[in-house]
Design a protein around this motif. Structure first.
Motif, PDB file in Angstrom:
ATOM      1  N   GLU A  58     -25.657  -1.317  51.925  1.00  0.00           N
ATOM      2  CA  GLU A  58     -24.561  -0.349  51.904  1.00  0.00           C
ATOM      3  C   GLU A  58     -24.835   0.760  50.900  1.00  0.00           C
ATOM      4  N   ALA A  59     -24.326   1.946  51.214  1.00  0.00           N
ATOM      5  CA  ALA A  59     -24.511   3.112  50.350  1.00  0.00           C
ATOM      6  C   ALA A  59     -23.172   3.720  50.006  1.00  0.00           C
ATOM      7  N   ASP A  60     -23.064   4.235  48.775  1.00  0.00           N
ATOM      8  CA  ASP A  60     -21.901   5.030  48.397  1.00  0.00           C
ATOM      9  C   ASP A  60     -22.401   6.319  47.747  1.00  0.00           C
ATOM     10  N   LYS A  61     -21.532   7.029  47.066  1.00  0.00           N
ATOM     11  CA  LYS A  61     -21.912   8.326  46.505  1.00  0.00           C
ATOM     12  C   LYS A  61     -22.879   8.212  45.329  1.00  0.00           C
ATOM     13  N   LYS A  62     -23.006   7.007  44.776  1.00  0.00           N
ATOM     14  CA  LYS A  62     -23.835   6.839  43.584  1.00  0.00           C
ATOM     15  C   LYS A  62     -25.135   6.081  43.829  1.00  0.00           C
ATOM     16  N   LYS A  63     -25.176   5.247  44.869  1.00  0.00           N
ATOM     17  CA  LYS A  63     -26.343   4.365  45.000  1.00  0.00           C
ATOM     18  C   LYS A  63     -26.450   3.751  46.386  1.00  0.00           C
ATOM     19  N   ASP A  80     -28.276   4.531  56.644  1.00  0.00           N
ATOM     20  CA  ASP A  80     -28.201   5.140  55.313  1.00  0.00           C
ATOM     21  C   ASP A  80     -29.577   5.258  54.682  1.00  0.00           C
ATOM     22  N   GLU A  84     -30.983   8.962  53.649  1.00  0.00           N
ATOM     23  CA  GLU A  84     -31.009   9.355  52.241  1.00  0.00           C
ATOM     24  C   GLU A  84     -32.142   8.709  51.428  1.00  0.00           C
ATOM     25  N   LYS A 217     -28.631   7.313  43.713  1.00  0.00           N
ATOM     26  CA  LYS A 217     -28.653   8.483  44.598  1.00  0.00           C
ATOM     27  C   LYS A 217     -29.629   9.500  44.038  1.00  0.00           C
ATOM     28  N   ASN A 219     -32.500  13.067  45.171  1.00  0.00           N
ATOM     29  CA  ASN A 219     -32.782  14.179  46.070  1.00  0.00           C
ATOM     30  C   ASN A 219     -34.153  14.058  46.735  1.00  0.00           C
TER      31      ASN A 219
END
Length: 325
Positions: A58-63, A80, A84, A217, A219
């Motif tokens: 699972e992914a969220d905005k931080k990791k 995900d 990303e 997270k 780039n």
């Protein structure tokens, strides 16, 4: 293979409390069963961890969080991950075979043992298998072995492709002990160099189990590549591999990541090369200079001097491929 007793527990604390020198955890079994067949591992007890560990990705905005029991194949095709954290997918798909990826757990992948032929041959001395017995590979057949970070006691290399991507992306290993206490280990500190204790592959505490892997997270989701050079194109371990990732901004390299397999006892980060690339244009000349920095400290063994130029070429190719993923 010697007889053993098989157990399955219902929670992490109970599972870890049963772990000792006579017991081994089993998930997919893609490495442990081989070691048992070769009589390298001879546990009295096998503890199944499939029922106590998560296989959720699972992914969220931080990791991104990868459950310890996640199968390699499921991680490689996760939406995900592909969007990303695609470097992870590229690395996984470069390893093993589809059948093994369907069985192998991510935590098990991190804990797999070296494929040095002397480690697998119980008739030969090997400090990793039997501390104090000697290292047959150092003066023997060592074309697959280390070119950096090795010691007088061991020249084996780490076998995982998945782990090279985790090293490049600054992952963190989440563990639990028998008291259900959580601990975090930075991935760069998880695997060990051989030193005078090559029998110890990781810094995972004896009374702990891997619960998950977390990747912050970043780039690097778009411009990345994984180059693996090996003796054959399928189901072979790396002679040299390179994970490369670029964070590009206004045509320049804002940040970069470079890590390799097939060169050391642990996944190897090329920090000097990364620092060199920061702020520079992504040109062939700069990629070549970064690769030159990486190979300058290599100390090949008697039969693997070819790895020096092989690594240089693989790094340049991986960086170039990162521009057109």
């Amino acid at each position: 293979m010697r007889p053993f007793e098989f157990f399955r527990k219902d929670d992490i604390a109970k599972t870890v409390s049963q772990k000792n020198d006579r017991a081994k955890f089993i998930a997919g079994g893609t490495n442990l069963v081989d070691l048992m067949k070769k009589n390298i591992e001879q546990p009295d007890y096998i503890i199944d961890v499939n029922t106590v560990l998560s296989e959720t990705v699972e992914a969220d905005k931080k990791k991104l969080r990868i459950g310890a029991m996640s199968k390699n194949s499921s991680v490689a095709k996760n939406a995900d991950v592909l969007k990303e954290y695609s470097l992870i997918s590229r690395a996984i798909l470069a390893g093993a075979s589809p059948q093994i990826r369907n069985m192998a757990s991510c935590a098990g992948n991190m804990l797999q043992r070296t494929r040095c032929p002397y480690f697998y041959d119980i008739t030969t001395p090997c400090n990793k298998r039997k501390p104090g017995s000697g290292c047959s590979a150092k003066e023997g057949e060592n074309r697959m072995n280390a070119v950096i970070g090795y010691s007088e006691d061991c020249v084996a290399v780490h076998p995982s492709d998945f782990c090279i991507s985790l090293a490049a992306l600054d992952a963190t290993v989440i563990t639990r002990n028998s008291k259900n206490k959580k601990e975090e280990i930075e991935f760069k500190n998880f695997h060990r160099l051989p030193g005078n204790t090559p029998n110890l592959d990781t810094n995972l505490p004896q009374n702990s189990i891997i619960e998950a892997i977390e990747i912050p997270k970043n780039n690097f989701g778009r411009n990345n590549a994984y180059v693996k050079l090996r003796d054959r194109s399928s189901y072979a371990f790396a002679l040299v591999s390179v994970a490369a990732a670029l964070d590009l901004e206004n045509g320049k390299i804002k940040d970069s990541r470079l890590a390799s397999g097939g060169v050391a006892h642990k996944p190897w980060r090329w920090y000097e090369s990364e620092n060199f690339l920061k702020g520079k244009m992504p040109t062939a000349e700069n990629f070549s200079a970064a690769a030159d920095l990486a190979i300058k400290d290599l100390k090949p063994l008697s039969n693997n001097g070819f790895k020096k130029e092989m690594l240089r070429g693989a790094m340049i190719t991986a960086l170039q491929n990162s521009l057109n993923p």
